[in-house]
Design a protein around this motif. Structure first.
Motif, short mmCIF file in Angstrom:
data_model
loop_
_atom_site.label_atom_id
_atom_site.label_comp_id
_atom_site.label_asym_id
_atom_site.label_seq_id
_atom_site.Cartn_x
_atom_site.Cartn_y
_atom_site.Cartn_z
N PHE A 6 22.16 32.20 27.68
CA PHE A 6 23.45 32.68 28.17
C PHE A 6 24.47 31.55 28.26
CE2 PHE A 6 21.02 36.42 29.56
CZ PHE A 6 21.87 37.42 29.12
N ASP A 7 24.08 30.37 28.71
CA ASP A 7 25.04 29.26 28.79
C ASP A 7 24.95 28.30 27.60
OD1 ASP A 7 22.81 27.67 29.28
OD2 ASP A 7 23.43 27.02 31.28
N GLY A 8 24.09 28.63 26.64
CA GLY A 8 23.99 27.81 25.43
C GLY A 8 23.09 26.61 25.55
N SER A 9 22.57 26.33 26.73
CA SER A 9 21.73 25.14 26.89
C SER A 9 20.42 25.27 26.12
CB SER A 9 21.45 24.87 28.38
OG SER A 9 20.79 25.97 29.00
N LEU A 10 19.94 26.49 25.92
CA LEU A 10 18.74 26.70 25.12
C LEU A 10 18.95 26.22 23.69
CD1 LEU A 10 15.87 27.89 24.65
CD2 LEU A 10 17.02 30.03 24.02
#
Length: 236
Positions: free
Chosen positions: A221-225
């Motif tokens: 969801f926040d792009g950290s993955l």
């Protein structure tokens, strides 16, 4: 006549005796004790009970959580994502060449026009990150609200409703059950988009037991993955 106490209790019920689906898809009644103000959508951080301040050390750069999700694919950081950048981003997280090529075209084809600053379409299928909230599709978990904020209660419901084998993870069957349950009537584009997104996530980020862990899903969801997957691919 019902006593005030019985009325108060029933007003907090999350299951209705005549609606079996409310019993099958449970909510977490203790969420407010686990996370401050879980009903309050966060503009810049993806929070849950284990991460009340969002992803540790992550600078949101003033962007909404949805904008951060898309910004990974903005490979030159100019605020605009072109199909070739989507292609490069997909390759960076571990997608094959052909899959990345197809996704690079179709994602931008669908999302380009709603994000344009004016009425004219972009022949280069550009996606403007500042307007990405306009490209949000239906039939999803609603973890992103219509402005691109992150809704902690909706995120938690993914697992309270469908994580039946493991409370903090989804099996592939549970993921598919969620996708089916989230469908809005006649929203064929939303159905296809949701299926594509979640199956892509499952293919690149499931663990060795075939599970999608809560932290993995929060990270998408926040792009950290995406950043973790990119770093892992580089190191290997």
């Amino acid at each position: 006549m019902a006593s005030p106490s019985s009325v108060a209790v029933s007003s907090l019920e999350t299951e209705a005796p005549q609606a079996a689906v409310t019993r099958e898809r449970k909510l977490n009644p203790d969420l407010q004790e686990q996370l401050p103000k879980p009903y309050l959508a966060r503009a810049m951080v993806a929070v849950d009970a284990d991460h009340p301040n969002g992803t540790e050390g992550r600078d949101p750069r003033g962007m909404s959580v949805l904008q951060q999700h898309v910004a990974f694919f903005d490979r030159n950081g100019d605020g605009i994502v072109y199909p070739w950048e989507t292609f490069k981003g997909m390759r960076a997280i571990g997608c094959g060449f052909f899959t990345s090529l197809v996704l690079g075209f179709f994602i931008n084809l669908v999302m380009s026009y709603p994000t344009q600053p004016g009425w004219l379409p972009s022949l280069l299928l550009s996606v403007h990150i500042k307007n990405i909230h306009k490209a949000k599709h239906g039939s999803d978990s609603e973890t992103y609200d219509t402005e691109g904020r992150f809704d902690p209660s909706k995120f938690d419901a993914i697992f309270s409703k469908y994580g039946r084998t493991h409370p903090d993870a989804l099996t592939k069957d549970e993921m598919n059950l969620m996708l089916k349950a989230n469908r809005n009537i006649y929203d064929f584009l939303g159905w296809i988009a949701a299926i594509g997104e979640w199956h892509l996530l499952y293919s690149v980020a499931k663990d060795k037991d075939g599970l999608l862990q809560r932290e993995t899903v929060r990270g998408v969801f926040d792009g950290s993955l995406f950043e973790r997957l990119q770093d892992s691919k580089k190191s290997s």
